[in-house]
Design an enzyme around this catalytic site. Structure first.
Site, short mmCIF file in Angstrom:
data_model
loop_
_atom_site.label_atom_id
_atom_site.label_comp_id
_atom_site.label_asym_id
_atom_site.label_seq_id
_atom_site.Cartn_x
_atom_site.Cartn_y
_atom_site.Cartn_z
N HIS A 95 0.46 -1.07 -6.01
CA HIS A 95 0.23 -2.35 -5.32
C HIS A 95 0.56 -3.49 -6.28
O HIS A 95 0.33 -3.38 -7.49
CB HIS A 95 -1.22 -2.44 -4.85
CG HIS A 95 -1.43 -3.59 -3.92
ND1 HIS A 95 -1.61 -4.87 -4.38
CD2 HIS A 95 -1.46 -3.66 -2.57
CE1 HIS A 95 -1.73 -5.68 -3.34
NE2 HIS A 95 -1.65 -4.97 -2.23
N GLU A 97 -0.90 -6.11 -6.94
CA GLU A 97 -2.04 -6.57 -7.75
C GLU A 97 -2.24 -5.66 -8.96
O GLU A 97 -2.62 -6.12 -10.03
CB GLU A 97 -3.30 -6.64 -6.86
CG GLU A 97 -3.20 -7.81 -5.88
CD GLU A 97 -3.93 -7.63 -4.57
OE1 GLU A 97 -4.77 -6.71 -4.45
OE2 GLU A 97 -3.64 -8.41 -3.63
N GLU A 167 5.87 -5.14 0.52
CA GLU A 167 4.95 -6.28 0.53
C GLU A 167 5.53 -7.41 -0.33
O GLU A 167 5.39 -7.37 -1.57
CB GLU A 167 3.59 -5.88 -0.03
CG GLU A 167 2.89 -4.78 0.75
CD GLU A 167 1.38 -4.80 0.58
OE1 GLU A 167 0.69 -4.78 1.60
OE2 GLU A 167 0.90 -4.88 -0.57
N GLY A 173 -2.07 -12.35 1.27
CA GLY A 173 -3.30 -13.16 1.25
C GLY A 173 -3.04 -14.65 1.36
O GLY A 173 -3.94 -15.46 1.12
N SER A 213 -0.09 -10.67 5.01
CA SER A 213 -0.60 -11.52 6.09
C SER A 213 -0.33 -10.96 7.49
O SER A 213 -0.04 -11.71 8.42
CB SER A 213 -0.06 -12.95 5.94
OG SER A 213 -0.49 -13.51 4.71
O1 LIG Z 1 -1.86 -6.76 -0.11
C1 LIG Z 1 -1.93 -6.51 1.09
C2 LIG Z 1 -2.16 -5.16 1.58
O2 LIG Z 1 -1.99 -4.23 0.55
C3 LIG Z 1 -1.78 -7.59 2.09
O3 LIG Z 1 -2.92 -8.37 2.06
P1 LIG Z 1 -3.17 -9.42 3.25
O4 LIG Z 1 -3.03 -8.65 4.53
O5 LIG Z 1 -4.56 -9.93 3.01
O6 LIG Z 1 -2.11 -10.46 3.11
#
Ligand SMILES: O=C(CO)COP(=O)(O)O
Length: 251
Positions: A95, A97, A167, A173, A213
């Site tokens: 991911h 993050e 993504e 987010g 999102s």
């Molecule tokens: O990082 C995400 C899913 O792994 C996406 O997050 P959001 O749906 O909150 O934008």
């Protein structure tokens, strides 16, 4: 070629055990729709309770990370052995993050993908570009490098089982989702990368999600695109009603 749509909730660092249990009791029987795979990827601490609660349902439980070694002196880490032992079926790998805050390189993502297969877990491998990369028109190159690295050394049979989550980082987010046409364009390109590595049959079997999102009101539009097979959802997967709507929207 029909690929089964897959909605996966990525709870990130949210929910205690009690909160996870109460969420599950509300979605049970509802976030279960014929023809749609429904996966909840929860923090490690909530996994045992969720695996127990999910018994006899069609909802699969996933983790959000694993270590690539089976055991060892890796303080604070959790391995594929441990996840398989729990009865977890999926694991999110790479991911953005984790790449950004925990220094996960493409090489680590690849090792983790191999570790997932070693223990019978289905990897959800995340790829995607940063805002500055998009603005520099490097989106496809970034996705190519990340996808090829993640698949390094996988057999065609394994490759066909991978779920890729595209993504775009700027859409996570932020409420700024990619247009469905842009997401489809990149996802079709990623499928082409897999075709280049393994051939058309494998590429046609791989499921590729869009993430960033995704909400109940836009999920159907993404899923309506020819190459988009599902969604990896953060914020909108945290509320039972919203999660149910996402799974229903994927029909
Ligand atoms: O990082 C995400 C899913 O792994 C996406 O997050 P959001 O749906 O909150 O934008």
């Amino acid at each position: 070629m029909s690929r089964k749509p897959i909605i996966a909730g990525n709870w990130k660092m949210f929910k205690t055990i009690g909160e996870a249990q109460s969420f599950f009791s509300e979605v049970k029987g509802k976030a279960e729709v014929d023809g749609v795979e429904s996966v909840i990827c929860a923090p490690f601490t909530a996994l045992p309770a969720l695996v127990e609660a999910a018994k006899g349902t069609s909802i699969a439980i996933g983790a959000q990370n694993l270590h690539f070694e089976d055991n060892g002196a890796f303080t604070g880490e959790i391995s594929g052995v441990m996840l398989a032992d729990l009865g977890v079926k999926y694991v999110i790998i790479g991911h953005s993050e984790r790449r950004a805050y925990f220094a996960e390189s493409d090489e680590i993502v690849n090792k983790k993908t191999h570790a997932a297969f070693k223990h019978g877990l289905t990897p959800i491998v995340c790829v995607g570009e940063k805002l500055e990369e998009r603005e520099a028109d490097q989106t496809k190159e970034v996705c190519k490098v990340q996808t090829e690295a993640a698949f390094q050394g996988l057999s065609a049979e394994q490759a066909a089982q991978v779920v890729i989550a595209y993504e775009p980082i700027w859409a996570i987010g932020t409420g700024k989702s990619s247009t469905s046409a842009d997401a489809e364009d990149v996802i079709a390109y990623i499928r082409g990368i897999v075709a280049g590595l393994y051939g058309e049959a494998t590429a046609n079997a791989v499921r590729i999600q869009y993430g960033g999102s995704v909400k109940p009101n836009n999920v159907a539009e993404y899923l309506g695109q020819a190459n988009i097979d599902g969604a990896l959802v953060g914020g909108a997967s945290l509320e039972p009603a919203s999660y149910i709507a996402l799974v229903e929207g994927a029909k």
